[in-house]
Design a protein around this motif. Structure first.
Motif, PDB file in Angstrom:
ATOM      1  N   SER A  70       0.816  -1.204   0.000  1.00  0.00           N
ATOM      2  CA  SER A  70       0.000   0.000   0.000  1.00  0.00           C
ATOM      3  C   SER A  70       0.852   1.258   0.000  1.00  0.00           C
ATOM      4  N   ALA A  71       0.264   2.352  -0.455  1.00  0.00           N
ATOM      5  CA  ALA A  71       0.955   3.641  -0.433  1.00  0.00           C
ATOM      6  C   ALA A  71       1.262   4.040   0.996  1.00  0.00           C
ATOM      7  N   LEU A  72       0.369   3.716   1.920  1.00  0.00           N
ATOM      8  CA  LEU A  72       0.613   4.056   3.320  1.00  0.00           C
ATOM      9  C   LEU A  72       1.852   3.352   3.839  1.00  0.00           C
ATOM     10  N   ALA A  73       1.995   2.100   3.472  1.00  0.00           N
ATOM     11  CA  ALA A  73       3.155   1.346   3.935  1.00  0.00           C
ATOM     12  C   ALA A  73       4.436   1.879   3.302  1.00  0.00           C
ATOM     13  N   LYS A  74       4.362   2.278   2.047  1.00  0.00           N
ATOM     14  CA  LYS A  74       5.559   2.736   1.339  1.00  0.00           C
ATOM     15  C   LYS A  74       6.064   4.070   1.855  1.00  0.00           C
ATOM     16  N   ASP A  75       5.167   4.981   2.229  1.00  0.00           N
ATOM     17  CA  ASP A  75       5.640   6.285   2.667  1.00  0.00           C
ATOM     18  C   ASP A  75       5.767   6.394   4.183  1.00  0.00           C
ATOM     19  N   ASN A  76       5.569   5.277   4.890  1.00  0.00           N
ATOM     20  CA  ASN A  76       5.765   5.207   6.341  1.00  0.00           C
ATOM     21  C   ASN A  76       4.877   6.158   7.136  1.00  0.00           C
ATOM     22  N   THR A  77       3.696   6.457   6.635  1.00  0.00           N
ATOM     23  CA  THR A  77       2.755   7.262   7.387  1.00  0.00           C
ATOM     24  C   THR A  77       2.256   6.442   8.564  1.00  0.00           C
ATOM     25  N   LEU A  78       2.344   7.000   9.764  1.00  0.00           N
ATOM     26  CA  LEU A  78       1.878   6.284  10.946  1.00  0.00           C
ATOM     27  C   LEU A  78       0.357   6.275  10.978  1.00  0.00           C
ATOM     28  N   LEU A  79      -0.198   5.249  11.585  1.00  0.00           N
ATOM     29  CA  LEU A  79      -1.649   5.107  11.604  1.00  0.00           C
ATOM     30  C   LEU A  79      -2.347   6.194  12.404  1.00  0.00           C
ATOM     31  N   ASP A  80      -1.669   6.804  13.382  1.00  0.00           N
ATOM     32  CA  ASP A  80      -2.307   7.917  14.088  1.00  0.00           C
ATOM     33  C   ASP A  80      -2.546   9.078  13.127  1.00  0.00           C
ATOM     34  N   GLN A  81      -1.619   9.291  12.192  1.00  0.00           N
ATOM     35  CA  GLN A  81      -1.774  10.346  11.197  1.00  0.00           C
ATOM     36  C   GLN A  81      -2.902  10.001  10.219  1.00  0.00           C
ATOM     37  N   THR A  82      -2.995   8.741   9.867  1.00  0.00           N
ATOM     38  CA  THR A  82      -4.051   8.286   8.967  1.00  0.00           C
ATOM     39  C   THR A  82      -5.423   8.475   9.606  1.00  0.00           C
ATOM     40  N   HIS A  83      -5.531   8.097  10.879  1.00  0.00           N
ATOM     41  CA  HIS A  83      -6.795   8.269  11.601  1.00  0.00           C
ATOM     42  C   HIS A  83      -7.143   9.763  11.725  1.00  0.00           C
ATOM     43  N   ALA A  84      -6.162  10.586  12.049  1.00  0.00           N
ATOM     44  CA  ALA A  84      -6.396  12.026  12.199  1.00  0.00           C
ATOM     45  C   ALA A  84      -6.825  12.642  10.871  1.00  0.00           C
ATOM     46  N   ALA A  85      -6.191  12.224   9.778  1.00  0.00           N
ATOM     47  CA  ALA A  85      -6.549  12.741   8.462  1.00  0.00           C
ATOM     48  C   ALA A  85      -7.988  12.381   8.091  1.00  0.00           C
ATOM     49  N   ALA A  86      -8.480  11.290   8.660  1.00  0.00           N
ATOM     50  CA  ALA A  86      -9.861  10.875   8.412  1.00  0.00           C
ATOM     51  C   ALA A  86     -10.842  11.570   9.356  1.00  0.00           C
ATOM     52  N   GLY A  87     -10.310  12.432  10.232  1.00  0.00           N
ATOM     53  CA  GLY A  87     -11.174  13.212  11.111  1.00  0.00           C
ATOM     54  C   GLY A  87     -11.412  12.619  12.486  1.00  0.00           C
ATOM     55  N   LEU A  88     -10.732  11.538  12.814  1.00  0.00           N
ATOM     56  CA  LEU A  88     -10.907  10.943  14.141  1.00  0.00           C
ATOM     57  C   LEU A  88     -10.046  11.651  15.169  1.00  0.00           C
ATOM     58  N   LYS A  89     -10.582  11.821  16.337  1.00  0.00           N
ATOM     59  CA  LYS A  89      -9.861  12.413  17.465  1.00  0.00           C
ATOM     60  C   LYS A  89      -9.284  11.295  18.321  1.00  0.00           C
ATOM     61  N   CYS A  90      -8.242  11.595  19.072  1.00  0.00           N
ATOM     62  CA  CYS A  90      -7.593  10.601  19.942  1.00  0.00           C
ATOM     63  C   CYS A  90      -8.601   9.920  20.860  1.00  0.00           C
ATOM     64  N   LYS A  91      -9.520  10.716  21.409  1.00  0.00           N
ATOM     65  CA  LYS A  91     -10.481  10.165  22.369  1.00  0.00           C
ATOM     66  C   LYS A  91     -11.436   9.160  21.726  1.00  0.00           C
ATOM     67  N   SER A  92     -11.546   9.172  20.398  1.00  0.00           N
ATOM     68  CA  SER A  92     -12.407   8.202  19.721  1.00  0.00           C
ATOM     69  C   SER A  92     -11.981   6.772  20.027  1.00  0.00           C
TER      70      SER A  92
END
Length: 114
Positions: free
Chosen positions: A18-40
C-alpha cells in the motif's frame, strides 16, 4: 460519520504494497486525516491502550480477511493460529512503525504492514 467510517475502513484495509506502507505514514496520522480524534479510540477521561474490540468497531475482521485472501504466501488476516481474530496490535502500531509479526517465526512471510 458513517461515510467517514467507511472511508477510513477502506484506507486502512489496504495491506500489502500500500501507499501508506511505502511512505511510512503512521496510523495515528491516517486516523487524524480521516477526522478521528484521539479520544475516539483512547477514551475521554484517561488515555488507555486501545483494545481490539475498539478496532473492530470500524474494521470488520472477516471483511478484511476477504480483501486479503489472495496475499501470498498466506492471508495475514486469516491464519491457522488465530483465524480472523489476531489481535490487530500484533502488527499494526498506531504511534510507531508497524511490524510483520508473522515474520518473527515465518521468514518467508515478508508482509508490508501499514
Amino acid at each position: 460519520m458513517k461515510n467517514l467510517t467507511i472511508i477510513l475502513s477502506l484506507v486502512l484495509s489496504v495491506f500489502a504494497g500500500s501507499a501508506l506502507a511505502k511512505d511510512n505514514t503512521l496510523l495515528d496520522q491516517t486516523h487524524a486525516a480521516a477526522g478521528l480524534k484521539c479520544k475516539s479510540c483512547h477514551g475521554v477521561e484517561e488515555r488507555q491502550a486501545v483494545p481490539m474490540d475498539k478496532c473492530v468497531q470500524c474494521h470488520n475482521t472477516k471483511k478484511l480477511a476477504a480483501k486479503t485472501e489472495n496475499v501470498k504466501p498466506t492471508n495475514p488476516h486469516k491464519n491457522r493460529h488465530f483465524d480472523t481474530e489476531t489481535t490487530c496490535s500484533k502488527c499494526h502500531n498506531v504511534h510507531k512503525e508497524s511490524v510483520n509479526y508473522c515474520g518473527s517465526c515465518h521468514q518467508k512471510f515478508d508482509f508490508v504492514v501499514p
